[in-house]
Motif scaffolding. Structure first.
Motif, short mmCIF file in Angstrom:
data_model
loop_
_atom_site.label_atom_id
_atom_site.label_comp_id
_atom_site.label_asym_id
_atom_site.label_seq_id
_atom_site.Cartn_x
_atom_site.Cartn_y
_atom_site.Cartn_z
N THR A 230 0.88 -1.15 0.08
CA THR A 230 -0.12 0.66 -0.26
C THR A 230 0.81 1.06 0.02
N TRP A 231 0.21 2.27 -0.79
CA TRP A 231 1.56 3.31 -1.24
C TRP A 231 0.87 4.70 -0.84
N TYR A 232 -0.56 4.71 -0.72
CA TYR A 232 -0.77 5.88 -0.16
C TYR A 232 -0.28 6.56 0.65
N GLN A 233 0.09 6.72 1.67
CA GLN A 233 0.15 7.29 3.18
C GLN A 233 2.46 7.40 2.76
N GLU A 234 2.69 6.65 1.48
CA GLU A 234 3.77 7.15 1.07
C GLU A 234 4.35 7.69 0.57
N MET A 235 3.02 8.84 -0.06
CA MET A 235 3.71 9.72 -0.77
C MET A 235 3.07 11.43 -0.59
N ASP A 236 3.89 11.68 -1.15
CA ASP A 236 4.05 13.35 -0.64
C ASP A 236 2.65 13.72 -1.82
N THR A 237 2.43 15.43 -2.07
CA THR A 237 1.25 15.26 -2.55
C THR A 237 1.49 16.16 -3.78
N GLY B 60 2.92 13.34 -4.85
CA GLY B 60 2.84 11.73 -5.37
C GLY B 60 4.52 11.66 -5.76
N LYS B 61 5.23 11.78 -5.23
CA LYS B 61 6.58 11.06 -5.05
C LYS B 61 6.60 10.30 -3.59
N VAL B 62 6.97 8.93 -3.87
CA VAL B 62 7.07 7.72 -3.28
C VAL B 62 8.68 8.46 -1.81
N ASN B 63 7.83 8.26 -0.98
CA ASN B 63 9.01 8.43 0.43
C ASN B 63 10.47 7.05 -0.12
N ASP B 64 11.87 7.65 -0.32
CA ASP B 64 12.85 6.86 -0.77
C ASP B 64 13.04 6.02 0.45
N ALA B 65 12.89 5.86 1.86
CA ALA B 65 12.72 5.03 2.99
C ALA B 65 11.83 3.64 2.40
N TRP B 66 10.45 4.35 1.58
CA TRP B 66 9.77 3.49 1.64
C TRP B 66 9.73 2.75 0.82
N MET B 67 9.95 3.09 0.09
CA MET B 67 11.26 2.45 -1.69
C MET B 67 11.84 1.72 -1.39
N LYS B 68 12.87 2.28 -0.30
CA LYS B 68 14.27 0.68 -0.08
C LYS B 68 13.69 -0.04 0.53
N ARG B 69 12.74 0.39 1.55
CA ARG B 69 12.17 -1.51 1.93
C ARG B 69 11.72 -2.00 1.73
N VAL B 70 10.47 -1.90 0.70
CA VAL B 70 10.15 -2.10 -0.98
C VAL B 70 10.78 -3.34 -1.43
N LYS B 71 11.97 -2.15 -1.60
CA LYS B 71 13.27 -2.98 -2.88
C LYS B 71 14.15 -4.21 -0.93
N GLU B 72 14.05 -4.14 -0.33
CA GLU B 72 15.01 -4.72 0.64
C GLU B 72 13.98 -6.22 0.45
N VAL B 73 12.68 -6.25 0.76
CA VAL B 73 11.62 -7.04 0.59
C VAL B 73 11.90 -8.33 0.14
N VAL B 74 11.83 -7.05 -1.62
CA VAL B 74 11.68 -7.95 -2.88
C VAL B 74 12.96 -8.90 -2.89
N ASP B 75 13.81 -8.27 -2.72
CA ASP B 75 15.00 -9.10 -2.68
C ASP B 75 15.19 -10.40 -1.57
N TYR B 76 14.54 -10.24 -0.68
CA TYR B 76 15.01 -11.36 0.43
C TYR B 76 13.74 -12.50 -0.21
N VAL B 77 12.88 -11.48 -1.16
CA VAL B 77 12.23 -13.17 -2.55
C VAL B 77 13.09 -13.70 -3.48
N ILE B 78 13.83 -12.75 -4.05
CA ILE B 78 14.91 -12.44 -5.25
C ILE B 78 15.92 -13.65 -4.87
N ASP B 79 16.67 -13.36 -3.93
CA ASP B 79 18.05 -13.81 -3.59
C ASP B 79 17.49 -15.41 -3.13
N ASN B 80 16.54 -15.77 -2.59
CA ASN B 80 16.09 -16.76 -2.13
C ASN B 80 15.71 -17.71 -3.73
N GLY B 81 15.47 -16.86 -5.07
CA GLY B 81 15.43 -17.97 -5.84
C GLY B 81 13.81 -17.83 -6.46
#
Length: 559
Positions: free
Chosen positions: A87-94, A96-117
């Motif tokens: 869910t993105w709406y609480q991490e977007m400014d007026t 529509g830019k996504v907060n850098d910290a949230w995008m980074k966290r999303v990437k971390e979790v994606v990498d958890y999945v991808i790194d496990n094949g």
């Protein structure tokens, strides 16, 4: 010559060169195997709050912060794909830019999945859905909403697509989750012409925006959902294929109304027949959410109330979907709450059923359970009569039969006989003044002078069943105690583990380590602090009326 180049190029260059060789959507669905949803985590939200850390956001519906060990466990259990709702709406400014910290966290979790094949699907989740209270989802299946939000929606997907453009074919994008019309109509829009037109417009905008970012996104496999992710034949039929490239997947969701094994078989057969007639003849399909529970017309989990039917249905469902080349992603269960921090399966037999149905065997796979860990729970009471669940919860309809269970054993860190007691809820016993169900109750004091109490149920007081068991505070002052063990005692003298979770008026943390081991690994998690009810957009509800809600990390329906 091309093969030689691929062998000597850098990792980043290889990714780009192989873009033209992306597997088709049909092959991707086949290669995913069995999927699972990391639910109520990055999709959790609360419209009344402003987050200062990503952890506050990620845990606001009671799930712990996701660790890579959890995804490693899913891989070792045989799962090949993880859907990560976001869910993105609480991490977007007026703007529509996504907060850098949230995008980074999303990437971390994606990498958890991808790194496990494993394959990974990310989406735009509770930015859609039913309106509740003072919250209104910003993405609606209507022409007016589409015209108003087209630029913001495309801007969001441009940011996501740019962030992940160099990821390979194991990463897929999903346009939107369960998008409803302005009237919050489920299954099919109230104005069918306008609602279906809007869904197809959003799907087209999504595909066009992602493709325009280039890189691997030119050929990335993309997912578009039916209206409200509905499984009705009409909703399937009205979903258009946004491009003819072989890289589009259709998605729908399906929750059960089985009642019996024959009913489950018929329901699954009808679902697959409709998918084949209305979607699968045009593009590959995934069932992005399904489970053993239903929330309508009543909150019912067949896994708890009729496990034989539940496991039969899951076995049949996976076998039939595999046979037709349809992908599946189980919704959220299997490992939930504190179990994810261990990590362990709290529904190991269900996880095994899914994997065995798909692969024919569970040989070589691992299914750790809470019994494989030594866990100490620290409970802090903040209200007199506050309750910690040792078995069951407020939503559970499962019961212990007193012909099969005779008592409970609890081990604490000290003697709390004057401060705590066991409360047992038995058979229904009429109605309370507010119209809610009333239950027979047994109050059992802890054993004085000992930190371990073995306590018997009283069938005369409780009736024939036990619905839930709690450790209840007697004092009005703050109290902290540690629960080292909690077991249910069967009539044959054997013991089975309880399931500790917050009831109300307390909070819980836990420390766990595998057993036996010489080196202990400590995992800590903070549970929800009370039995707070949230709507699907994360708003705290004081007096919920009709609708779908979240409580203790689970969906349920109030009629």
């Amino acid at each position: 010559m091309k093969k030689i180049l691929l062998l000597v190029c850098s990792a980043m260059l290889c990714t780009s060169l192989q873009a033209v060789d992306f597997e088709t959507a049909k092959d991707a669905v086949k290669n995913m195997g069995v999927g699972w949803n990391l639910g109520n985590t990055l999709d959790a939200n609360d419209a009344t709050k402003t987050w200062t850390t990503t952890a506050q956001h990620e845990t606001c519906w009671g799930q712990p912060v996701t660790k890579p060990e959890l995804l490693k466990m899913m891989k070792e259990a045989g799962f090949g794909a993880i859907r990560v709702p976001i869910t993105w709406y609480q991490e977007m400014d007026t703007n529509g830019k996504v907060n850098d910290a949230w995008m980074k966290r999303v990437k971390e979790v994606v990498d958890y999945v991808i790194d496990n094949g494993m394959y990974c699907i990310i989406n735009v989740h509770h930015d859609t859905g039913a309106d509740e209270g003072n919250y209104k989802s910003w993405l609606k299946a209507s022409s007016s909403s589409y015209d108003k939000n087209k630029a913001k929606y495309e801007g969001l997907w441009k940011q996501i697509a740019e962030k992940f453009k160099d990821y390979d074919q194991k990463l897929l994008f999903e346009a939107y989750n369960e998008m409803l019309d302005e009237k919050n109509t489920w299954n099919e829009p109230a104005d069918k012409t306008d609602g279906y037109k809007a869904i197809n417009s959003y799907a087209k905008s999504f595909v066009t925006t992602v493709r325009a970012t280039g890189g691997n996104n030119k050929n990335r496999n993309l997912v578009v959902n039916t209206y409200s992710a509905s499984s009705t034949a009409e909703a399937m039929k009205q979903l258009e294929l946004p491009e003819e490239t072989g890289h589009i997947i259709f998605q729908l969701h399906s929750y059960p109304n089985w009642k019996s094994e024959s009913n489950a078989k018929n329901e699954i057969d009808n679902l697959i027949s409709n998918i084949k007639s209305n979607l699968l003849n045009r593009a590959p399909v995934i069932v992005g959410e399904y489970a053993t529970f239903t929330t309508w017309p009543a909150n019912l989990d067949y896994y708890a109330t009729d496990r034989k039917v539940a496991l039969y249905a899951m076995d049949y469902f996976i076998k039939k979907t595999k046979e037709e080349g349809i992908g599946t992603f189980y919704w959220m269960g299997l490992s939930d709450g504190v179990n994810r921090t261990l990590p362990a399966f709290h529904q190991a037999d269900l996880a095994q059923t899914l994997i065995k149905a798909y692969y024919g065997s569970t040989d070589g796979y691992k299914y750790p359970t809470p019994d494989d860990f030594q866990t100490v729970y620290t409970v802090s009471y903040n209200s007199q009569w506050g309750e910690l669940f040792l078995y069951g919860d407020w939503n559970s309809s499962a019961t212990l039969k007193l012909t099969e269970y005779k008592g409970v054993r609890i081990e604490l860190d000290n003697d709390y006989s004057s401060k705590l007691q066991i409360k047992v809820y038995g058979d229904k016993d009429g109605k309370n003044t507010d119209g809610s169900d009333k239950f027979k109750e047994q109050y059992i004091p802890l054993t004085a002078g000992s930190n371990t109490s073995t306590l018997d149920f009283d069938a005369t007081t409780l009736g024939s069943t036990v619905l839930r068991i709690t450790l209840q505070a007697l004092e009005g002052t703050a109290l902290t105690a540690k629960v080292n063990d909690a077991k249910l005692i069967k009539t044959d003298g054997s013991e089975v583990s309880g399931a500790i979770s917050v009831g109300w008026g307390c909070s819980v943390t836990s420390e766990s380590s595998p057993k036996p081991t010489a080196i202990q690994r400590i995992h800590a998690n903070q549970s929800v602090t009370d039995n707070t009810i949230y709507n699907l957009h994360g708003q705290r509800m004081q007096n919920p009326q009709k609708g779908i809600y979240i409580r203790n990390g689970k969906k349920y329906v109030m009629k």
